[in-house]
Design a protein around this motif. Structure first.
Motif, PDB file in Angstrom:
ATOM      1  N   LEU A 121     -83.657 -26.494 -79.479  1.00 23.61           N
ATOM      2  CA  LEU A 121     -83.633 -25.253 -78.682  1.00 23.61           C
ATOM      3  C   LEU A 121     -82.235 -24.628 -78.701  1.00 23.61           C
ATOM      4  O   LEU A 121     -82.080 -23.409 -78.816  1.00 23.61           O
ATOM      5  CB  LEU A 121     -84.072 -25.531 -77.242  1.00 23.61           C
ATOM      6  N   LYS A 122     -81.225 -25.478 -78.626  1.00 22.07           N
ATOM      7  CA  LYS A 122     -79.843 -24.985 -78.677  1.00 22.07           C
ATOM      8  C   LYS A 122     -79.559 -24.345 -80.039  1.00 22.07           C
ATOM      9  O   LYS A 122     -78.901 -23.304 -80.134  1.00 22.07           O
ATOM     10  CB  LYS A 122     -78.854 -26.141 -78.423  1.00 22.07           C
ATOM     11  N   LYS A 123     -80.075 -24.990 -81.087  1.00 19.46           N
ATOM     12  CA  LYS A 123     -79.865 -24.453 -82.435  1.00 19.46           C
ATOM     13  C   LYS A 123     -80.549 -23.076 -82.573  1.00 19.46           C
ATOM     14  O   LYS A 123     -79.974 -22.139 -83.138  1.00 19.46           O
ATOM     15  CB  LYS A 123     -80.440 -25.435 -83.463  1.00 19.46           C
TER      16      LYS A 123
ATOM     17  N   GLY B  97     -68.821 -26.039 -76.870  1.00 20.44           N
ATOM     18  CA  GLY B  97     -69.929 -26.907 -76.469  1.00 20.44           C
ATOM     19  C   GLY B  97     -70.913 -27.076 -77.605  1.00 20.44           C
ATOM     20  O   GLY B  97     -70.742 -26.533 -78.699  1.00 20.44           O
ATOM     21  N   SER B  98     -71.977 -27.823 -77.330  1.00 23.91           N
ATOM     22  CA  SER B  98     -72.935 -28.143 -78.392  1.00 23.91           C
ATOM     23  C   SER B  98     -73.765 -26.930 -78.798  1.00 23.91           C
ATOM     24  O   SER B  98     -74.142 -26.796 -79.968  1.00 23.91           O
ATOM     25  CB  SER B  98     -73.844 -29.291 -77.943  1.00 23.91           C
ATOM     26  N   THR B  99     -74.055 -26.021 -77.870  1.00 29.36           N
ATOM     27  CA  THR B  99     -74.806 -24.812 -78.223  1.00 29.36           C
ATOM     28  C   THR B  99     -73.905 -23.862 -79.018  1.00 29.36           C
ATOM     29  O   THR B  99     -74.325 -23.308 -80.053  1.00 29.36           O
ATOM     30  CB  THR B  99     -75.353 -24.120 -76.965  1.00 29.36           C
TER      31      THR B  99
ATOM     32  N   LYS C 216     -70.011 -22.852 -65.746  1.00 28.56           N
ATOM     33  CA  LYS C 216     -69.517 -23.277 -67.039  1.00 28.56           C
ATOM     34  C   LYS C 216     -68.356 -24.253 -66.851  1.00 28.56           C
ATOM     35  O   LYS C 216     -67.815 -24.374 -65.771  1.00 28.56           O
ATOM     36  CB  LYS C 216     -69.049 -22.063 -67.855  1.00 28.56           C
ATOM     37  N   GLY C 217     -68.007 -24.935 -67.932  1.00 35.55           N
ATOM     38  CA  GLY C 217     -66.862 -25.827 -67.866  1.00 35.55           C
ATOM     39  C   GLY C 217     -67.221 -27.284 -68.028  1.00 35.55           C
ATOM     40  O   GLY C 217     -66.350 -28.153 -67.918  1.00 35.55           O
ATOM     41  N   GLY C 218     -68.496 -27.553 -68.318  1.00 36.87           N
ATOM     42  CA  GLY C 218     -68.889 -28.943 -68.586  1.00 36.87           C
ATOM     43  C   GLY C 218     -68.067 -29.544 -69.717  1.00 36.87           C
ATOM     44  O   GLY C 218     -67.811 -30.752 -69.745  1.00 36.87           O
TER      45      GLY C 218
ATOM     46  N   ALA D 194     -64.946 -28.601 -70.245  1.00 38.27           N
ATOM     47  CA  ALA D 194     -63.542 -28.469 -69.793  1.00 38.27           C
ATOM     48  C   ALA D 194     -62.807 -27.275 -70.410  1.00 38.27           C
ATOM     49  O   ALA D 194     -61.592 -27.195 -70.331  1.00 38.27           O
ATOM     50  CB  ALA D 194     -62.760 -29.758 -70.041  1.00 38.27           C
ATOM     51  N   ALA D 195     -63.560 -26.324 -70.985  1.00 36.69           N
ATOM     52  CA  ALA D 195     -62.893 -25.189 -71.651  1.00 36.69           C
ATOM     53  C   ALA D 195     -62.967 -23.916 -70.813  1.00 36.69           C
ATOM     54  O   ALA D 195     -62.757 -22.814 -71.319  1.00 36.69           O
ATOM     55  CB  ALA D 195     -63.534 -24.962 -73.016  1.00 36.69           C
ATOM     56  N   LEU D 196     -63.255 -24.066 -69.516  1.00 35.84           N
ATOM     57  CA  LEU D 196     -63.586 -22.911 -68.689  1.00 35.84           C
ATOM     58  C   LEU D 196     -62.514 -21.836 -68.623  1.00 35.84           C
ATOM     59  O   LEU D 196     -62.825 -20.640 -68.570  1.00 35.84           O
ATOM     60  CB  LEU D 196     -63.974 -23.357 -67.281  1.00 35.84           C
TER      61      LEU D 196
ATOM     62  N   ARG E 267     -60.085 -20.836 -70.876  1.00 34.22           N
ATOM     63  CA  ARG E 267     -60.030 -19.965 -72.060  1.00 34.22           C
ATOM     64  C   ARG E 267     -61.350 -19.205 -72.210  1.00 34.22           C
ATOM     65  O   ARG E 267     -61.368 -18.058 -72.659  1.00 34.22           O
ATOM     66  CB  ARG E 267     -59.718 -20.794 -73.308  1.00 34.22           C
ATOM     67  N   GLU E 268     -62.452 -19.847 -71.797  1.00 34.71           N
ATOM     68  CA  GLU E 268     -63.754 -19.150 -71.851  1.00 34.71           C
ATOM     69  C   GLU E 268     -63.745 -17.928 -70.940  1.00 34.71           C
ATOM     70  O   GLU E 268     -64.221 -16.845 -71.314  1.00 34.71           O
ATOM     71  CB  GLU E 268     -64.874 -20.113 -71.434  1.00 34.71           C
ATOM     72  N   LYS E 269     -63.184 -18.106 -69.760  1.00 36.68           N
ATOM     73  CA  LYS E 269     -63.201 -16.976 -68.815  1.00 36.68           C
ATOM     74  C   LYS E 269     -62.276 -15.859 -69.271  1.00 36.68           C
ATOM     75  O   LYS E 269     -62.562 -14.673 -69.078  1.00 36.68           O
ATOM     76  CB  LYS E 269     -62.827 -17.460 -67.403  1.00 36.68           C
TER      77      LYS E 269
HETATM   78  C1  5RP Z   1     -67.779 -25.739 -72.042  1.00 35.79           C
HETATM   79  C2  5RP Z   1     -68.921 -24.958 -71.508  1.00 35.79           C
HETATM   80  C3  5RP Z   1     -70.213 -25.046 -72.236  1.00 35.79           C
HETATM   81  O1  5RP Z   1     -70.626 -23.767 -72.561  1.00 35.79           O
HETATM   82  C4  5RP Z   1     -71.235 -25.699 -71.346  1.00 35.79           C
HETATM   83  O2  5RP Z   1     -70.734 -26.943 -70.902  1.00 35.79           O
HETATM   84  C5  5RP Z   1     -72.568 -25.902 -72.078  1.00 35.79           C
HETATM   85  O3  5RP Z   1     -72.408 -26.886 -73.048  1.00 35.79           O
HETATM   86  P1  5RP Z   1     -73.567 -27.278 -74.053  1.00 35.79           P
HETATM   87  O4  5RP Z   1     -73.800 -26.093 -74.927  1.00 35.79           O
HETATM   88  O5  5RP Z   1     -72.992 -28.458 -74.812  1.00 35.79           O
HETATM   89  O6  5RP Z   1     -74.793 -27.651 -73.262  1.00 35.79           O
HETATM   90  O7  5RP Z   1     -68.829 -24.265 -70.527  1.00 35.79           O
HETATM   91  O8  5RP Z   1     -66.671 -25.680 -71.198  1.00 35.79           O
END
Ligand code: 5RP
Length: 218
Positions: A6-8, A29-31, A94-96, A98-100, A102-104
Motif C-alpha cells: 500500500l505504501k508503494k 520514512g518507508s513510504t 509526523k516525526g516517527g 525523527a525528521a520532523l 526538516r520536514e516542517k
Molecule cells: C518521519 C515521518 C514519516 O513520514 C512518518 O514517520 C511515516 O513513516 P512511514 O512512511 O515509514 O510509515 O514523519 O519523520
C-alpha cells in the motif's frame, strides 16, 4: 495487499504531482522511500530535490538525483511525505522517523503538501500515535514536565539524536481535540525545536493506499 504494498502504491501515485523541470521536496520514512524509487524513474525529467533527512539525501544521491540546499531555492511546487497519522481535516502527526523539523521547514516552503500514507494512518482524532517533539538536549527534563502539564506522558526516545543533534520526546496518551492550539502551545515552550503536529500547515492532498486502490483526498 501488505502494508508495504500500500505504501508503494501511494509512493508511485505521487509521481502524478511532480511537474517536469522542477525541484521536488522529498520526505522521510518507508513510504517516502517508495516515492524516491518512483522519482528515480523520471530523474532525467526533474531538476533535482530538496531532502528532509540525511537518510533521504543518501537514497536520492544513490540514484544520482541532485540534492539542493533549501537555501539555494526560492520556491518549491510540491513536497511529498508520509505521516504517522492523518485526520479528516488533513492535519497530521509526523516525526516517527525523527525528521520532523526538516520536514516542517520544507512543508512550509512548498506550495502543495502531498501526504502519502496507507489507510492504517487515517484517524478521527489525532493522538493514538505518540506525538514526537524535538527538543534541545539541555531542556529535556523541563520540556517533559511542561508536556505532563498539557496532559501527556512524555517518553525519552532512547539512543536517538536527530539530524540536528537534538533529542526526541514521544508524548503518549494525548487525545488531540484542537491540533492547531496544541501545536502552538508546544511550539511556545522554550527548548522545543519542533512539535510533530502538522496542523496549522496540514496536507493539501492525501493519497491513501487502500485494498481498493489509491484514494485521493483534497
Ligand atoms: C518521519 C515521518 C514519516 O513520514 C512518518 O514517520 C511515516 O513513516 P512511514 O512512511 O515509514 O510509515 O514523519 O519523520
Amino acid at each position: 495487499m501488505t502494508q508495504d504494498e500500500l505504501k508503494k502504491a501511494v509512493g508511485w501515485a505521487a509521481l502524478d504531482y511532480v511537474t517536469p523541470g522542477t525541484i521536488v521536496g522529498v520526505g522521510t520514512g518507508s513510504t517516502a522511500a517508495h516515492f524516491i524509487d518512483a522519482l528515480a524513474s523520471i530523474k532525467h525529467q526533474i531538476e533535482g530535490a530538496v531532502s528532509s533527512s540525511e537518510a533521504s539525501t543518501a537514497k536520492l544521491k544513490g540514484y544520482g538525483i541532485h540534492v539542493f540546499d533549501l537555501n539555494e531555492i526560492d520556491e518549491l511546487a510540491v513536497y511529498v511525505d508520509g505521516a504517522d497519522e492523518i485526520n479528516g481535516q488533513m492535519q497530521m502527526i509526523k516525526g516517527g522517523g525523527a525528521a520532523l523539523t526538516r520536514e516542517k521547514i520544507i512543508a512550509a516552503v512548498a506550495q502543495r503538501f502531498i501526504c502519502i500514507a496507507d489507510a492504517s494512518k487515517q484517524v478521527d482524532v489525532l493522538g493514538r500515535f505518540p506525538l514526537p517533539v524535538e527538543v534541545i538536549p539541555m531542556a529535556r527534563s523541563y520540556v517533559a514536565r511542561e508536556l505532563v502539564k498539557l496532559g501527556g506522558q512524555p517518553e525519552y526516545r532512547q539512543n536517538v539524536l536527530t539530524d540536528n543533534g537534538n533529542i526526541i520526546l514521544d508524548v503518549h496518551n494525548l487525545k488531540i481535540i484542537d491540533p492547531t492550539r496544541l501545536e502552538a502551545a508546544i511550539n511556545a515552550l522554550p527548548g522545543v525545536v519542533t512539535v510533530g503536529l502538522f496542523a496549522a500547515r496540514g496536507a493539501d492532498v492525501a493519497l491513501i493506499g487502500t485494498a481498493n486502490g489509491v484514494q485521493t483526498i483534497k
